[in-house]
Design an enzyme around this catalytic site. Structure first.
Site, PDB file in Angstrom:
ATOM      1  N   SER A 140       0.851  -1.190   0.000  1.00  0.00           N
ATOM      2  CA  SER A 140       0.000   0.000   0.000  1.00  0.00           C
ATOM      3  C   SER A 140       0.889   1.244   0.000  1.00  0.00           C
ATOM      4  O   SER A 140       1.734   1.395   0.879  1.00  0.00           O
ATOM      5  CB  SER A 140      -0.885  -0.043   1.253  1.00  0.00           C
ATOM      6  OG  SER A 140      -1.606   1.159   1.407  1.00  0.00           O
ATOM      7  N   LYS A 166      -1.283  -1.000  -4.261  1.00  0.00           N
ATOM      8  CA  LYS A 166      -2.445  -0.181  -3.870  1.00  0.00           C
ATOM      9  C   LYS A 166      -1.949   1.237  -3.707  1.00  0.00           C
ATOM     10  O   LYS A 166      -0.926   1.477  -3.069  1.00  0.00           O
ATOM     11  CB  LYS A 166      -3.023  -0.729  -2.577  1.00  0.00           C
ATOM     12  CG  LYS A 166      -3.899   0.229  -1.787  1.00  0.00           C
ATOM     13  CD  LYS A 166      -4.735  -0.554  -0.788  1.00  0.00           C
ATOM     14  CE  LYS A 166      -4.833   0.140   0.549  1.00  0.00           C
ATOM     15  NZ  LYS A 166      -5.635  -0.672   1.499  1.00  0.00           N
ATOM     16  N   LYS A 168      -3.077   5.102  -2.441  1.00  0.00           N
ATOM     17  CA  LYS A 168      -4.084   5.916  -1.756  1.00  0.00           C
ATOM     18  C   LYS A 168      -4.448   7.083  -2.673  1.00  0.00           C
ATOM     19  O   LYS A 168      -3.573   7.667  -3.328  1.00  0.00           O
ATOM     20  CB  LYS A 168      -3.517   6.439  -0.433  1.00  0.00           C
ATOM     21  CG  LYS A 168      -3.193   5.337   0.573  1.00  0.00           C
ATOM     22  CD  LYS A 168      -4.454   4.791   1.207  1.00  0.00           C
ATOM     23  CE  LYS A 168      -4.140   3.756   2.269  1.00  0.00           C
ATOM     24  NZ  LYS A 168      -5.365   3.196   2.871  1.00  0.00           N
ATOM     25  N   ASP A 193      -7.303   3.282  -3.135  1.00  0.00           N
ATOM     26  CA  ASP A 193      -8.045   3.308  -1.860  1.00  0.00           C
ATOM     27  C   ASP A 193      -8.293   4.760  -1.455  1.00  0.00           C
ATOM     28  O   ASP A 193      -7.360   5.517  -1.223  1.00  0.00           O
ATOM     29  CB  ASP A 193      -7.221   2.585  -0.779  1.00  0.00           C
ATOM     30  CG  ASP A 193      -7.958   2.480   0.558  1.00  0.00           C
ATOM     31  OD1 ASP A 193      -9.125   2.911   0.642  1.00  0.00           O
ATOM     32  OD2 ASP A 193      -7.351   1.962   1.515  1.00  0.00           O
ATOM     33  N   GLU A 218     -11.256   0.957  -3.579  1.00  0.00           N
ATOM     34  CA  GLU A 218     -11.553   0.599  -2.194  1.00  0.00           C
ATOM     35  C   GLU A 218     -12.190   1.780  -1.465  1.00  0.00           C
ATOM     36  O   GLU A 218     -11.655   2.894  -1.489  1.00  0.00           O
ATOM     37  CB  GLU A 218     -10.242   0.181  -1.500  1.00  0.00           C
ATOM     38  CG  GLU A 218     -10.409  -0.249  -0.054  1.00  0.00           C
ATOM     39  CD  GLU A 218      -9.089  -0.700   0.579  1.00  0.00           C
ATOM     40  OE1 GLU A 218      -8.073  -0.827  -0.135  1.00  0.00           O
ATOM     41  OE2 GLU A 218      -9.074  -0.909   1.803  1.00  0.00           O
ATOM     42  N   GLY A 295      -4.323  -4.349   6.012  1.00  0.00           N
ATOM     43  CA  GLY A 295      -3.436  -4.152   7.157  1.00  0.00           C
ATOM     44  C   GLY A 295      -3.544  -2.746   7.706  1.00  0.00           C
ATOM     45  O   GLY A 295      -4.161  -1.869   7.087  1.00  0.00           O
TER      46      GLY A 295
HETATM   47  O1  OSB Z   1      -7.455   1.744   4.359  1.00  0.00           O
HETATM   48  O2  OSB Z   1      -6.286   0.003   4.341  1.00  0.00           O
HETATM   49  C1  OSB Z   1      -6.467   1.159   4.715  1.00  0.00           C
HETATM   50  C2  OSB Z   1      -3.398   2.383   6.621  1.00  0.00           C
HETATM   51  C3  OSB Z   1      -3.977   3.204   7.557  1.00  0.00           C
HETATM   52  C4  OSB Z   1      -5.350   3.384   7.521  1.00  0.00           C
HETATM   53  C5  OSB Z   1      -6.126   2.708   6.577  1.00  0.00           C
HETATM   54  C6  OSB Z   1      -5.540   1.867   5.666  1.00  0.00           C
HETATM   55  C7  OSB Z   1      -4.162   1.736   5.683  1.00  0.00           C
HETATM   56  C8  OSB Z   1      -3.461   0.898   4.733  1.00  0.00           C
HETATM   57  C9  OSB Z   1      -2.256   0.221   5.240  1.00  0.00           C
HETATM   58  O3  OSB Z   1      -3.759   0.795   3.583  1.00  0.00           O
HETATM   59  C10 OSB Z   1      -1.864  -1.018   4.565  1.00  0.00           C
HETATM   60  C11 OSB Z   1      -0.569  -1.510   5.103  1.00  0.00           C
HETATM   61  O4  OSB Z   1      -0.469  -1.798   6.288  1.00  0.00           O
HETATM   62  O5  OSB Z   1       0.375  -1.593   4.326  1.00  0.00           O
HETATM   63 MG    MG Z   2      -8.581   0.748   3.076  1.00  0.00          MG
END
Ligand code: OSB
Ligand code: MG
Length: 377
Positions: A140, A166, A168, A193, A218, A295
């Site tokens: 991510s 992924k 953000k 996401d 997402e 995660g």
């Molecule tokens: O939406 O999955 C999420 C991190 C903090 C808050 C929300 C999210 C996330 C991640 C982290 O996407 C994923 C990771 O631990 O690599």
């Molecule tokens: Mg998420």
């Protein structure tokens, strides 16, 4: 075998992130999670992790609310009560509403305890797929100040062998950023996401994102919503994936019944533990809905629990189960939780979670300790 936890230790531990991480709501550079040790009278122990963010911007919980719930409600509900299977431990705190991150940490410790006592791995205890000694690992990536800066991170992740990326997204950091990644990597499995930052008024942005062949988008809409997601899904080819909205098996059933999403992000923390995570997995599998493991930048203990749940057969998509060194310099466990060429080994034959806390490292990271039961400190 019967288990009675006599002592619960809570350790509030802080670790700096190797690089700041930005989502649609905020940026952070340090994580504070609670490590939980449960012990029985014969000295058998189990470890869990409550991986709540310190601030209430992903969900309503914070590290401090988890501390409060663990110290004042969940640990007292566990200490002195007998149980036979970790999957039943959750019944001890069934009266406690919500607070799933807090519940997940102490329940995880019960799974680790049971597995260690039986001399098996948590992955096996959960029913992990024997034929799958390693799982596909995705990563991510946070929001970056420019598309070029994001591409640097994508290049690095691709070079490391991660099986999907992924990214953000958020207002002003969406279409242009996805377009940049797609221009350079037309065939890379990519998803986006939004962490609940858009509304149905942003349907045009979603329609534009629909042209990039993303694996999924997402949680674009409200953090507790399923109704608007169902409306949006009808407008898009790209599958929606639900994260924040799904707190339980019931939430998942309702969302699937409404076609509010076609993929589910299973997070052990958000679902209040491994048992509920497995129930959501089982439901999705029975309906042919793909799931992947999400995660929360877990330390090694929580990351190991993610690997264990990810070993179940319905996890057909690579999850956010990346190497600990994506996030932290030195972790608290040995062996470290590390993916090789995008494959994360499942420690099927190591007892418990398969990654052991290094006491000196935990001590160095701990900023607060409490004990419930046993000898009060
Ligand atoms: O939406 O999955 C999420 C991190 C903090 C808050 C929300 C999210 C996330 C991640 C982290 O996407 C994923 C990771 O631990 O690599
Ligand atoms: Mg998420």
């Amino acid at each position: 075998m019967t288990f009675t936890v006599t002592e619960v230790d809570l350790y509030l531990a802080k670790l700096p992130l190797v690089r700041p991480f930005t989502t649609s709501s905020h940026t952070k550079d340090t994580m504070e999670h609670i490590l939980i040790r449960v012990r029985t009278a014969d000295g058998t122990e189990g470890w869990g992790e409550s991986a709540s963010p310190a601030d209430p911007y992903y969900c309503a919980e914070t590290t401090e609310t988890c501390w409060h719930l663990l110290r004042d409600f969940l640990a007292p509900a566990l200490v002195g009560r007998s149980w036979e299977r970790a999957e039943q431990a959750g019944a001890l705190w069934a009266k406690v509403r919500g607070n799933n991150f807090a519940k997940a940490g102490i329940e995880m410790a019960c799974w680790d305890l049971e597995a260690r006592a039986r001399g098996v791995s948590v992955a096996r205890l959960l029913g992990g797929d024997e034929a799958r000694p390693a799982i596909e690992s995705g990563v991510s990536l946070g929001i970056e100040p420019s598309p070029a800066a994001l591409l640097e991170q994508v290049d690095r992740a691709v070079a490391e062998g991660y099986k999907r990326i992924k990214m953000k997204i958020g207002p002003g950091h969406d279409v242009e950023y996805v377009a940049a990644v797609r221009a350079k990597y037309p065939d890379l499995p990519v998803m986006a996401d939004a962490n609940s930052v858009y509304t149905l008024a942003d349907v045009e942005i979603m329609r534009r994102l629909d042209h990039f062949g993303l694996m999924m988008i997402e949680q674009p809409l409200g953090n507790d919503d399923i109704i608007d997601h169902a409306t949006l899904q009808k407008e898009l080819q790209t599958p929606l994936c639900l994260d924040e909205s799904i707190h339980s098996l019931d939430d998942c059933r309702k969302a699937l019944d409404m076609d509010a999403g076609r993929i589910i992000n299973i997070k052990v923390s958000r679902l209040g533990g491994l048992a509920e995570a497995r129930r959501v997995h089982d439901l999705c599998r029975s309906r042919g809905i793909p799931v992947w493991c999400g995660g929360m930048h877990e330390f090694g203990t929580g990351r190991a629990a993610n690997v264990a749940i990810n070993s179940l057969p319905g996890f057909t998509l690579p999850g956010d189960v990346s190497s600990y060194h994506e996030r932290y310099r030195e972790d608290l466990v040995e062996p470290p939780v590390v993916a090789y060429q995008g494959m994360m080994p499942v420690p099927l034959d190591r007892p418990g979670l398969g990654h052991d806390i290094v006491p000196a490292r935990l001590e160095a990271a701990t900023v607060r300790h409490a004990r419930i039961g046993g000898v009060l400190v």
